[in-house]
Scaffold this active site. Sequence first.
Site, PDB file in Angstrom:
ATOM      1  CD  GLU A  92      -3.715   3.714   7.145  1.00 42.21           C
ATOM      2  OE1 GLU A  92      -3.863   3.406   8.345  1.00 42.21           O
ATOM      3  OE2 GLU A  92      -2.609   4.057   6.673  1.00 42.21           O
TER       4      GLU A  92
ATOM      5  CG  ASP B 179      -1.444   5.133  14.942  1.00 36.67           C
ATOM      6  OD1 ASP B 179      -0.580   5.927  15.389  1.00 36.67           O
ATOM      7  OD2 ASP B 179      -1.142   4.128  14.255  1.00 36.67           O
TER       8      ASP B 179
ATOM      9  CD1 TRP C 180       0.301   0.427   3.372  1.00 39.60           C
ATOM     10  CD2 TRP C 180      -0.290  -1.708   3.055  1.00 39.60           C
ATOM     11  NE1 TRP C 180       0.744  -0.287   4.453  1.00 39.60           N
ATOM     12  CE2 TRP C 180       0.386  -1.600   4.283  1.00 39.60           C
ATOM     13  CE3 TRP C 180      -0.764  -2.955   2.638  1.00 39.60           C
ATOM     14  CZ2 TRP C 180       0.617  -2.714   5.105  1.00 39.60           C
ATOM     15  CZ3 TRP C 180      -0.546  -4.044   3.454  1.00 39.60           C
ATOM     16  CH2 TRP C 180       0.133  -3.925   4.671  1.00 39.60           C
TER      17      TRP C 180
ATOM     18  CE1 TYR D  79      -3.536   6.416  11.761  1.00 38.16           C
ATOM     19  CE2 TYR D  79      -5.200   4.835  11.057  1.00 38.16           C
ATOM     20  CZ  TYR D  79      -3.884   5.249  11.104  1.00 38.16           C
ATOM     21  OH  TYR D  79      -2.918   4.518  10.462  1.00 38.16           O
TER      22      TYR D  79
ATOM     23  N   GLY E 159     -11.121 -10.525  12.083  1.00 35.73           N
ATOM     24  CA  GLY E 159     -11.859 -10.057  13.253  1.00 35.73           C
ATOM     25  C   GLY E 159     -12.432  -8.662  13.060  1.00 35.73           C
TER      26      GLY E 159
END
Length: 383
Positions: free
Chosen positions: A50, A151, A37, A133, A94
């Site tokens: 992200e 973050d 990325w 963020y 998750g």
Amino acid sequence: MINFDDYGIELWPQEKTQDFRAKLLAWYDQHKRDLPWRRTTNPYHIWVSEIMLQQTRVDTVIPYYERFLDWFPTVADLAQAEEERLLKAWEGLGYYSRVRNMQEAARQIMVDFQGAFPQTYQEIASLKGIGPYTAGAIASIAFHLPEPAVDGNVMRVLARLFEIKLDIGQASNRKVFQALMEVLIDPERPGDFNQALMDLGSDIEAPLNPRPEESPVKEFSAAYLHGTMDIYPIKAPKKKPVPVYLQAMIIKNKKGQFLLEKNENAGLLSGFWHFPLIEVDYLEKLGQGDLFEVAEPDPSVKESFQQDYDLAIDWEQKNFSLVKHVFSHRKWQVQIQTGLAKEAVDPDCQGQIIWLSPDEFDRYPFAKPQQKIWEVYQKESVD
């Protein structure tokens, strides 16, 4: 408007700030990780990375990122994706609300922005599931806007640079770190500046076993110079997750198929397929060992299963390791109970239920706890 004096923060002179930017970016240019990325300024690609990187290690994310973009190469593809394929793409990462929010945001882009990714911080932040963020990361990396991306890694570095006496775990304190970053961020290379601080905070200034003597900006760090690295950042301990005790009912029929059901409840693991799960309380009384001597299920569990599925079962007495999985606020402890269906009939219940052979499992999304249960069953079952 933040008054930094109120928080005991003394800003640097402009010359020192410029020197800090230069040294941080020089280090980043030499040591930045080669990540897929980082080879693009495509805002969609950066957005995907992200969201995936939240709560997940970089080496884990890379294959997910590449597969996701292969399956959904454009915002339009994401907006139109079927839920099961979407969850399958996210299976194992998750925090599944993240990918559902991404799809909602993709639909927003198609409707509100005619399919073009928005290009201002305010517009990006208006998308479902995108907070300050992520909006700052996309705006700075894809569009070179001087927007901070704050973050936990960045707050850790800032807390040590300025010896900030604020709990970084309290959401109300984030505005102070955000305002400080607005002062520090390099206006010429905002995306690289944000990523440099993230890299610094995730490695050299990691929460455990930091190596401050290796920091390219240690001469700017008040905590390093004053020997207070062990104090900062300030963060109150997290609450322990609440234990939840469950039995996973692994039911096999005479065709070698297993009983699976789809979780149609809103919230945790919605949309995923799993073995029938029944919450129980008596497991707590059996202790915290990793292996239970399992007899037939508790009569109340058998009754509950019979009521919910209307299947006649020959219950087996086999021992399996306890399956454990920790969510952010809950800790599942799952005991496996196996049985054979006396008749090869479909269960009579209200939810989505299906008999599947193991070679069909990869067509259905399974959440991480389900994967763990299946792995333990395969490893420890004895015919």
